[in-house]
Motif scaffolding. Sequence first.
Motif, PDB file in Angstrom:
ATOM      1  N   ALA A 795      41.413  30.586 -10.882  1.00  0.00           N
ATOM      2  CA  ALA A 795      40.655  30.272  -9.811  1.00  0.00           C
ATOM      3  C   ALA A 795      42.393  29.515  -8.713  1.00  0.00           C
ATOM      4  O   ALA A 795      41.296  29.313  -7.166  1.00  0.00           O
ATOM      5  CB  ALA A 795      40.340  28.789  -9.642  1.00  0.00           C
ATOM      6  N   SER A 796      42.920  29.931  -8.228  1.00  0.00           N
ATOM      7  CA  SER A 796      44.596  29.736  -7.351  1.00  0.00           C
ATOM      8  C   SER A 796      44.335  28.549  -7.152  1.00  0.00           C
ATOM      9  O   SER A 796      44.126  27.791  -6.106  1.00  0.00           O
ATOM     10  CB  SER A 796      43.623  30.986  -6.330  1.00  0.00           C
ATOM     11  N   ASP A 797      44.038  27.078  -8.372  1.00  0.00           N
ATOM     12  CA  ASP A 797      44.361  25.513  -8.223  1.00  0.00           C
ATOM     13  C   ASP A 797      45.674  25.349  -8.597  1.00  0.00           C
ATOM     14  O   ASP A 797      45.606  25.290  -9.487  1.00  0.00           O
ATOM     15  CB  ASP A 797      43.241  24.804  -8.144  1.00  0.00           C
ATOM     16  N   PRO A 798      46.376  25.708  -8.372  1.00  0.00           N
ATOM     17  CA  PRO A 798      47.771  24.869  -8.419  1.00  0.00           C
ATOM     18  C   PRO A 798      47.692  23.539  -9.025  1.00  0.00           C
ATOM     19  O   PRO A 798      48.314  23.421 -10.418  1.00  0.00           O
ATOM     20  CB  PRO A 798      49.196  25.355  -7.868  1.00  0.00           C
ATOM     21  N   VAL A 799      46.934  22.557  -8.072  1.00  0.00           N
ATOM     22  CA  VAL A 799      47.641  21.518  -8.492  1.00  0.00           C
ATOM     23  C   VAL A 799      46.370  20.980  -9.685  1.00  0.00           C
ATOM     24  O   VAL A 799      47.390  20.236 -10.610  1.00  0.00           O
ATOM     25  CB  VAL A 799      46.566  20.729  -7.763  1.00  0.00           C
ATOM     26  N   GLU A 800      45.209  21.528 -10.139  1.00  0.00           N
ATOM     27  CA  GLU A 800      44.690  21.184 -11.667  1.00  0.00           C
ATOM     28  C   GLU A 800      45.128  21.834 -12.293  1.00  0.00           C
ATOM     29  O   GLU A 800      45.670  21.402 -13.753  1.00  0.00           O
ATOM     30  CB  GLU A 800      43.118  21.658 -11.203  1.00  0.00           C
ATOM     31  N   ARG A 829      56.897  24.393 -14.330  1.00  0.00           N
ATOM     32  CA  ARG A 829      58.204  24.469 -13.437  1.00  0.00           C
ATOM     33  C   ARG A 829      57.246  25.261 -11.838  1.00  0.00           C
ATOM     34  O   ARG A 829      58.039  25.363 -10.921  1.00  0.00           O
ATOM     35  CB  ARG A 829      58.985  24.329 -14.023  1.00  0.00           C
ATOM     36  N   THR A 830      56.835  26.648 -12.670  1.00  0.00           N
ATOM     37  CA  THR A 830      57.051  27.925 -11.975  1.00  0.00           C
ATOM     38  C   THR A 830      55.908  27.884 -11.383  1.00  0.00           C
ATOM     39  O   THR A 830      56.237  27.820  -9.903  1.00  0.00           O
ATOM     40  CB  THR A 830      56.684  29.254 -12.672  1.00  0.00           C
ATOM     41  N   VAL A 831      54.740  26.969 -11.791  1.00  0.00           N
ATOM     42  CA  VAL A 831      53.374  26.922 -10.813  1.00  0.00           C
ATOM     43  C   VAL A 831      54.021  26.049  -9.504  1.00  0.00           C
ATOM     44  O   VAL A 831      53.662  25.758  -8.378  1.00  0.00           O
ATOM     45  CB  VAL A 831      52.737  26.398 -11.251  1.00  0.00           C
ATOM     46  N   ALA A 832      54.587  24.538  -9.962  1.00  0.00           N
ATOM     47  CA  ALA A 832      55.531  23.825  -8.832  1.00  0.00           C
ATOM     48  C   ALA A 832      56.294  24.344  -7.642  1.00  0.00           C
ATOM     49  O   ALA A 832      55.600  24.209  -6.737  1.00  0.00           O
ATOM     50  CB  ALA A 832      55.765  22.811  -9.324  1.00  0.00           C
ATOM     51  N   ASP A 833      56.796  25.206  -8.081  1.00  0.00           N
ATOM     52  CA  ASP A 833      58.152  25.599  -6.998  1.00  0.00           C
ATOM     53  C   ASP A 833      57.048  26.896  -5.987  1.00  0.00           C
ATOM     54  O   ASP A 833      57.647  26.685  -5.574  1.00  0.00           O
ATOM     55  CB  ASP A 833      59.015  26.934  -7.533  1.00  0.00           C
ATOM     56  N   SER A 834      55.756  27.160  -7.252  1.00  0.00           N
ATOM     57  CA  SER A 834      55.311  28.201  -6.136  1.00  0.00           C
ATOM     58  C   SER A 834      54.189  27.251  -5.447  1.00  0.00           C
ATOM     59  O   SER A 834      54.026  28.338  -3.930  1.00  0.00           O
ATOM     60  CB  SER A 834      54.418  29.334  -6.730  1.00  0.00           C
ATOM     61  N   CYS A 835      53.484  25.926  -5.217  1.00  0.00           N
ATOM     62  CA  CYS A 835      52.528  25.261  -4.471  1.00  0.00           C
ATOM     63  C   CYS A 835      54.053  24.055  -3.656  1.00  0.00           C
ATOM     64  O   CYS A 835      52.790  23.437  -3.001  1.00  0.00           O
ATOM     65  CB  CYS A 835      51.955  25.063  -5.120  1.00  0.00           C
TER      66      CYS A 835
END
Length: 935
Positions: A795-800, A829-835
């Motif tokens: 879904a490309s929703d990094p927050v959820e 952590r990788t997801v957080a870095d991306s968004c």
Amino acid sequence: MERVGSGGHSVLVERDAEMAALVDVLAQVGQGKGGVVILNAGPGVGRTALLDEFLCKAAESGARVCAATGSSAEQDVEYGIVGQLFPPNGGLSAGLRLARAIGRRDTGPDPDVDALFDMLCREFRQRPVVIGVDDAQFADAPSLRFLLHLVRRLRTTPVMIVLTEPTGPDSLPPSFQAEVLRQPQCRRLGLLPLSRAGVAHTIAMHVDEAEAEAETTRLAADFHAVSGGNPLLVQALLTDHRDAHRRDQEAAIGLPATGAAFAKASLAWAYRDDPVLFDVACGFAVLGESATPALVACLADRGADAVARVMTALDTAGLLDGGTLRSAVVGRALLEHVDVETRAELRRRAAGLLRVDGAPATAVARQLLAAPVAEPWAGRTLLAAADKAMRDGQTEFSLDCLRLAGRNATTEHEHAAVVMARVRIGWEIDPRLVSPWLDELVGALEQGSLRSADAAWIVKHLAWQDRFPQAAECLRALTERAGPDAPGATAELHAVRHWLRHSCPPLDADAPDAPDLGAPRTAQPRQVSPASYAAEVLGQVLTEGPGEYTIGMAEEILRGCRYGEAAVEDLEAALLALLYADRPDRAVFWCDLLLNQAGDRSTGTSVAILSGVRAEIALRHGALHAAEQHASSALSAISRSGWGVAIGSPLAALVQAATASGMSGAAGAWLNQDVPEGMFQTRHGLLYTHARGHYHLAVDRPAAALDDFLTCGDLAKQWGMDVPTFLPWRTSAAQAHLALGNPGQARTLVREQLARPGGSTPRARGVSLRLLAATSELGQRPALLRESVSLLENASDPVELLRSLADRCQVLHEVGAPAKARMTARHARTVADSCGGHTLFRKLFKDEEPENTAEADGLTGEDQGSASLTAAERRVIALAALGHSNREIGRKLFITKSTVEQHLTRAYRKLGVRNRTDLGDLLAGTNLAAGASAL
């Protein structure tokens, strides 16, 4: 273009080739051979300057120079040019007597001609003679006959004749030109305007040495753009530039200064004793970009051939570009020399010609603004021009058209149409501007002075302004108009009711005798644009959830629309239909395209609404910083009061972005903003209340949050807008129930959401499964969370996704899989870095934060997790995760089976797993999984 040098000579620019040709003919004269040169140039290009400079050079070389200048005022004076060339008391007086003898011979034999010519030739042979006639087109007929007599005998006569003439309708007589040009010793030289480099060279000779080279280059570009390289105008621009620089140095910065010198130069090139040239040039100046040869001929009352010759002259002078005057500055300067009444009459005639010719309304309106016309069509033209100018971003011009239309309105219908147009345009600038006019429009609607389309518009914008009672009255009036005999009113009622259903549902529900808009349409064509179907498409998504048909319709609508050509509320509805159909990727594509079409506009209602939609799209993508930027741009594009009840949407985006980013203080500040009471009866109020509920959750007020979420749910169900892809109030309320210790109620809400239309889309289902896991037994949670992570990645929703990864990390710890938990935290952590979600990551993974740099990359000691794997071990486990046997891995990597087993043993120990099954679970949803797929 010239400049007097230290020795009294002029310095000509880009005239070396022409001067060399003249000097070459002069050299032949010194050898006893005569020659003729005709200098041809457009007005102001410098033929006189070149002739004067050459005559000076000829005199210095020892030649005898005889010069004359033609004038329209003396064209009827017989032998006027010959008299200037050979004065009676001069050394070549035989020339004048010969001319008169030639004239007498035309009426009979005259034996004096040959004798006088021999006498003149003896004087010529004493030293070379150069005869120069400037503006030879004005020479009297006897003088031209004398010049032809000399031309025919130049093969043996050491005389050089130089004639100048303009390019255009008033050049030398065709018979004279034909006779001269057939002589072998005759040549024609055409002068061209200066190039940009030539203009720069001219400027460099005249400007102060203190001015930098860069300034000269800039001035050259500006001067050339205005003048087309016409030397006369370049010189005038230089004069005005120096004057402006002396008065105020800042005045010389920016566009070229145009003053008295430029105005005089414009008159000088345009008049030049040539009324045809002046009249046609004025026609081009009046018509501007709308000029065509046919229109100019009608306006100037000149023949098409005359216009064509003038166009040739202007083109060779650098004054035309694509058939119109190169610069409006030249046209304005030219028209300054036309008396007021004549100029006004030209404008009025131009307006009529352009209207009949089918020119755009804006082109006709520009003429009407300069000279109003008391005709019925003028008001309609001005209104159409105002609308087009507003869509093109020309606000002031649009308002000027409306002011003139208002002064010319004579009936109630005309006055109402002007007010309606003023309100539409004012609304596009900023809706707060239209409030004073809405009451007048309501009265006009009650009196029947407004069209149905205008009545529908008023309903929408009264609702926008939180004036629901008046909106209801106008809706009632529009409903009374609708019926089988009024298909236009029925179509407009149909469109506005659909808009109300998803914007202000209570108004639609309270409408009297409302027809069933869901019934099949009749065969009667709809009198509205295709874009108006966007409201129906959005309504279908909000009622029934996502569907391929609605997605296709929304894209079809957007494909056929451009910014400014369709109503922004229709564009908004189509974009939101894609967003609420869980296609944020397509919504962002079309929204960015529309904003790019808006260009550099940063204000206005359309920009504000589209920026607000873009903020909501960014939230769905988890792009919190982008959501904040777009929402802030939306609020700054128009005034806060101008947003009306719609302010709930950008405020909701700001609150939700700040809350998710961990900036609850900023979110609270946005919630402290005053909002209209009626906002809570709109779709915007739902979004606002939902965002406020998440703020309450973030600041540990679960009871207040639950109240907001349940309020959203009640209204969404009541209004028929209860789809999770629009407002996932059930999962939000479930979070509040969990915070209050009510897992059973949370589980019920989650299961309800999963069953709703749209509840199975990746984002909605991913969030639901995360919360369902929170209400399930420990053994069921890993599988639910693994699926949740997978869905949210799609879904490309990094927050959820971060929230699901956090829950999965916690569950893995609880089931005794710390290595998997650490791998999950690493992936988060990788997801957080991306968004840019570092604040959210620290909040969700506070127990996983490393205490030192060494731990930041994995585990310590021998068991360092994936970070301690060697490259060979990574390749082996990647293939093992795909199900390859040890023998197959060895063949792929060109190593022995024993080596494969050793790599796997060490990797299992480092990762804390026991077998390939555990390895597959561990790699799911991590970067190692991507590496496995690549191999």
